[in-house]
Scaffold this motif. Sequence first.
Motif, PDB file in Angstrom:
ATOM      1  N   ARG A 171       1.089  -9.102 -10.821  1.00 26.36           N
ATOM      2  CA  ARG A 171       0.668  -7.857 -11.707  1.00 26.36           C
ATOM      3  C   ARG A 171       0.689  -6.723 -10.935  1.00 26.36           C
ATOM      4  O   ARG A 171       0.745  -5.661 -11.583  1.00 26.36           O
ATOM      5  CB  ARG A 171      -0.640  -7.916 -12.193  1.00 26.36           C
ATOM      6  N   THR A 172       0.915  -6.577  -9.823  1.00 27.71           N
ATOM      7  CA  THR A 172       1.034  -5.384  -8.858  1.00 27.71           C
ATOM      8  C   THR A 172       2.238  -4.549  -9.056  1.00 27.71           C
ATOM      9  O   THR A 172       3.372  -5.420  -9.466  1.00 27.71           O
ATOM     10  CB  THR A 172       0.810  -5.522  -7.423  1.00 27.71           C
ATOM     11  N   ALA A 173       2.667  -3.577  -8.975  1.00 28.64           N
ATOM     12  CA  ALA A 173       3.994  -2.842  -9.146  1.00 28.64           C
ATOM     13  C   ALA A 173       5.145  -3.336  -8.360  1.00 28.64           C
ATOM     14  O   ALA A 173       6.108  -3.590  -8.694  1.00 28.64           O
ATOM     15  CB  ALA A 173       3.658  -1.313  -9.052  1.00 28.64           C
ATOM     16  N   GLY A 174       4.579  -3.631  -7.059  1.00 30.30           N
ATOM     17  CA  GLY A 174       5.681  -4.042  -6.280  1.00 30.30           C
ATOM     18  C   GLY A 174       6.006  -5.339  -6.508  1.00 30.30           C
ATOM     19  O   GLY A 174       7.518  -5.755  -6.448  1.00 30.30           O
ATOM     20  N   MET A 175       5.080  -6.609  -6.733  1.00 28.48           N
ATOM     21  CA  MET A 175       5.597  -7.667  -7.174  1.00 28.48           C
ATOM     22  C   MET A 175       6.386  -7.862  -8.477  1.00 28.48           C
ATOM     23  O   MET A 175       7.405  -8.684  -8.525  1.00 28.48           O
ATOM     24  CB  MET A 175       4.445  -8.590  -7.101  1.00 28.48           C
ATOM     25  N   LEU A 176       5.877  -6.975  -9.524  1.00 31.01           N
ATOM     26  CA  LEU A 176       6.836  -6.876 -10.650  1.00 31.01           C
ATOM     27  C   LEU A 176       8.134  -6.405 -10.346  1.00 31.01           C
ATOM     28  O   LEU A 176       9.180  -6.947 -11.102  1.00 31.01           O
ATOM     29  CB  LEU A 176       6.028  -6.188 -11.741  1.00 31.01           C
ATOM     30  N   GLY A 177       8.198  -5.484  -9.481  1.00 35.62           N
ATOM     31  CA  GLY A 177       9.518  -4.798  -9.350  1.00 35.62           C
ATOM     32  C   GLY A 177      10.315  -5.921  -8.476  1.00 35.62           C
ATOM     33  O   GLY A 177      11.576  -5.510  -8.948  1.00 35.62           O
ATOM     34  N   THR A 197      10.871  -2.385  -3.892  1.00 38.53           N
ATOM     35  CA  THR A 197      11.615  -3.259  -4.829  1.00 38.53           C
ATOM     36  C   THR A 197      13.320  -3.064  -4.183  1.00 38.53           C
ATOM     37  O   THR A 197      14.134  -3.716  -4.547  1.00 38.53           O
ATOM     38  CB  THR A 197      11.548  -2.629  -6.162  1.00 38.53           C
ATOM     39  N   ALA A 198      13.578  -1.739  -3.788  1.00 38.68           N
ATOM     40  CA  ALA A 198      14.823  -1.343  -3.567  1.00 38.68           C
ATOM     41  C   ALA A 198      15.368  -2.202  -2.154  1.00 38.68           C
ATOM     42  O   ALA A 198      16.498  -2.851  -2.199  1.00 38.68           O
ATOM     43  CB  ALA A 198      14.905   0.003  -2.939  1.00 38.68           C
ATOM     44  N   ALA A 199      14.446  -2.263  -1.176  1.00 36.56           N
ATOM     45  CA  ALA A 199      14.881  -3.037  -0.002  1.00 36.56           C
ATOM     46  C   ALA A 199      14.867  -4.536  -0.429  1.00 36.56           C
ATOM     47  O   ALA A 199      15.816  -5.373   0.326  1.00 36.56           O
ATOM     48  CB  ALA A 199      13.626  -2.958   1.355  1.00 36.56           C
ATOM     49  N   THR A 200      14.184  -5.109  -1.296  1.00 41.06           N
ATOM     50  CA  THR A 200      14.044  -6.433  -1.674  1.00 41.06           C
ATOM     51  C   THR A 200      15.436  -6.730  -2.202  1.00 41.06           C
ATOM     52  O   THR A 200      16.210  -8.013  -2.244  1.00 41.06           O
ATOM     53  CB  THR A 200      12.972  -6.911  -2.603  1.00 41.06           C
ATOM     54  N   ALA A 201      15.872  -5.916  -3.134  1.00 37.52           N
ATOM     55  CA  ALA A 201      17.152  -6.082  -3.748  1.00 37.52           C
ATOM     56  C   ALA A 201      18.359  -6.136  -3.061  1.00 37.52           C
ATOM     57  O   ALA A 201      19.149  -7.000  -2.970  1.00 37.52           O
ATOM     58  CB  ALA A 201      17.399  -4.941  -4.793  1.00 37.52           C
ATOM     59  N   ARG A 202      18.343  -5.302  -1.996  1.00 43.54           N
ATOM     60  CA  ARG A 202      19.418  -5.166  -1.035  1.00 43.54           C
ATOM     61  C   ARG A 202      19.186  -6.609  -0.205  1.00 43.54           C
ATOM     62  O   ARG A 202      20.343  -7.169   0.429  1.00 43.54           O
ATOM     63  CB  ARG A 202      19.115  -4.256   0.131  1.00 43.54           C
ATOM     64  N   LEU A 203      18.116  -7.066   0.356  1.00 37.66           N
ATOM     65  CA  LEU A 203      17.895  -8.242   0.988  1.00 37.66           C
ATOM     66  C   LEU A 203      18.487  -9.599   0.236  1.00 37.66           C
ATOM     67  O   LEU A 203      19.269 -10.218   0.670  1.00 37.66           O
ATOM     68  CB  LEU A 203      16.385  -8.275   1.267  1.00 37.66           C
ATOM     69  N   LEU A 257      10.362  -9.315  -8.812  1.00 39.25           N
ATOM     70  CA  LEU A 257      10.670 -10.565  -9.465  1.00 39.25           C
ATOM     71  C   LEU A 257      11.992 -10.770  -9.761  1.00 39.25           C
ATOM     72  O   LEU A 257      12.659 -12.014  -9.388  1.00 39.25           O
ATOM     73  CB  LEU A 257       9.895 -10.700 -10.565  1.00 39.25           C
ATOM     74  N   PRO A 258      12.749  -9.768 -10.260  1.00 37.46           N
ATOM     75  CA  PRO A 258      14.179 -10.045 -10.820  1.00 37.46           C
ATOM     76  C   PRO A 258      15.357 -10.522  -9.570  1.00 37.46           C
ATOM     77  O   PRO A 258      16.294 -11.199  -9.767  1.00 37.46           O
ATOM     78  CB  PRO A 258      14.765  -8.946 -11.385  1.00 37.46           C
ATOM     79  N   TRP A 259      14.816 -10.058  -8.360  1.00 32.90           N
ATOM     80  CA  TRP A 259      15.572 -10.444  -7.246  1.00 32.90           C
ATOM     81  C   TRP A 259      15.205 -11.713  -6.367  1.00 32.90           C
ATOM     82  O   TRP A 259      16.046 -11.873  -5.393  1.00 32.90           O
ATOM     83  CB  TRP A 259      15.519  -9.276  -6.174  1.00 32.90           C
ATOM     84  N   LEU A 260      14.247 -12.216  -6.953  1.00 28.20           N
ATOM     85  CA  LEU A 260      13.704 -13.468  -6.028  1.00 28.20           C
ATOM     86  C   LEU A 260      14.277 -14.750  -6.525  1.00 28.20           C
ATOM     87  O   LEU A 260      14.507 -15.030  -7.894  1.00 28.20           O
ATOM     88  CB  LEU A 260      11.974 -13.727  -5.922  1.00 28.20           C
ATOM     89  N   ARG A 314       0.874  -1.264   0.000  1.00 28.19           N
ATOM     90  CA  ARG A 314      -0.016  -0.160   0.057  1.00 28.19           C
ATOM     91  C   ARG A 314       0.865   1.339  -0.144  1.00 28.19           C
ATOM     92  O   ARG A 314       0.399   2.406  -0.156  1.00 28.19           O
ATOM     93  CB  ARG A 314      -0.763   0.177   1.270  1.00 28.19           C
ATOM     94  N   GLY A 315       2.210   1.088   0.242  1.00 22.48           N
ATOM     95  CA  GLY A 315       3.166   2.145   0.261  1.00 22.48           C
ATOM     96  C   GLY A 315       3.783   2.257  -1.052  1.00 22.48           C
ATOM     97  O   GLY A 315       3.174   2.100  -2.234  1.00 22.48           O
ATOM     98  N   ASP A 316       4.978   2.655  -1.271  1.00 23.91           N
ATOM     99  CA  ASP A 316       5.761   3.047  -2.284  1.00 23.91           C
ATOM    100  C   ASP A 316       6.405   1.893  -2.825  1.00 23.91           C
ATOM    101  O   ASP A 316       7.183   0.915  -2.199  1.00 23.91           O
ATOM    102  CB  ASP A 316       6.704   3.909  -2.140  1.00 23.91           C
ATOM    103  N   PRO A 317       5.861   1.107  -4.005  1.00 20.76           N
ATOM    104  CA  PRO A 317       6.636   0.160  -4.513  1.00 20.76           C
ATOM    105  C   PRO A 317       8.112  -0.051  -4.822  1.00 20.76           C
ATOM    106  O   PRO A 317       8.584  -0.770  -4.968  1.00 20.76           O
ATOM    107  CB  PRO A 317       5.642  -0.134  -5.707  1.00 20.76           C
ATOM    108  N   GLY A 318       8.388   1.080  -5.008  1.00 16.73           N
ATOM    109  CA  GLY A 318      10.103   1.361  -5.488  1.00 16.73           C
ATOM    110  C   GLY A 318      10.712   1.212  -4.180  1.00 16.73           C
ATOM    111  O   GLY A 318      11.811   0.621  -4.012  1.00 16.73           O
TER     112      GLY A 318
END
Length: 200
Positions: free
Chosen positions: A187-193, A159-165, A195-198, A152-156
Amino acid sequence: MPRRLTYRRTSSKHGDRIDLRPALRQAARHDGDVMRLPRTRRKTRQRRIVCLIDVSGSMKDRSDSLLQFAHALVQSAARVEAFTLGTRLTRITGALTLSDPNAALTRVSEAVADIDGGTRIGEALEAYLAVPRYAGFARGSLVLVLSDGLERGDPGAMTAATARLARLAWRLHWLTPLREDPGYEPRTAGMLGILPWLDD
């Protein structure tokens, strides 16, 4: 449970390195003859497991079962850390060390103030990474995120936190209950962002 090699070594019949000390002791006992070359191999140790559980309103129907899963994991494996994510981050490892599941979940409910609240996954992950001790838990670990990913917050920020994790972790697995639907696609912006890090 996932394991990793350590720098400590142990005796092994088919080890990759000769163990000189027992070889020399054996030679001293047998007038310089070594009957069998003792060998060693590196020991293995269970990797730490970090479990991050989404307890927001969209996960309301599954929060109890996910917390029960985390309790079973803490009880059965060594070196497990568990946290809840919602509008804030809460460490619940201590509560889950109680052997009685009902007492453990009662302790968790008392500690977690944002159950069934909003979803700020990105902010919660940033809070996790901002604490050096917590970020250290993730280094070389198997990280499990149990969440539907409905940010519900900023998907960016998510994405940035997941990439660092992902850069810290050995492997990063995101388990979403929405995947129960065979036709599910992120399909949500957060999940699409993210995906490359999972890894999974």
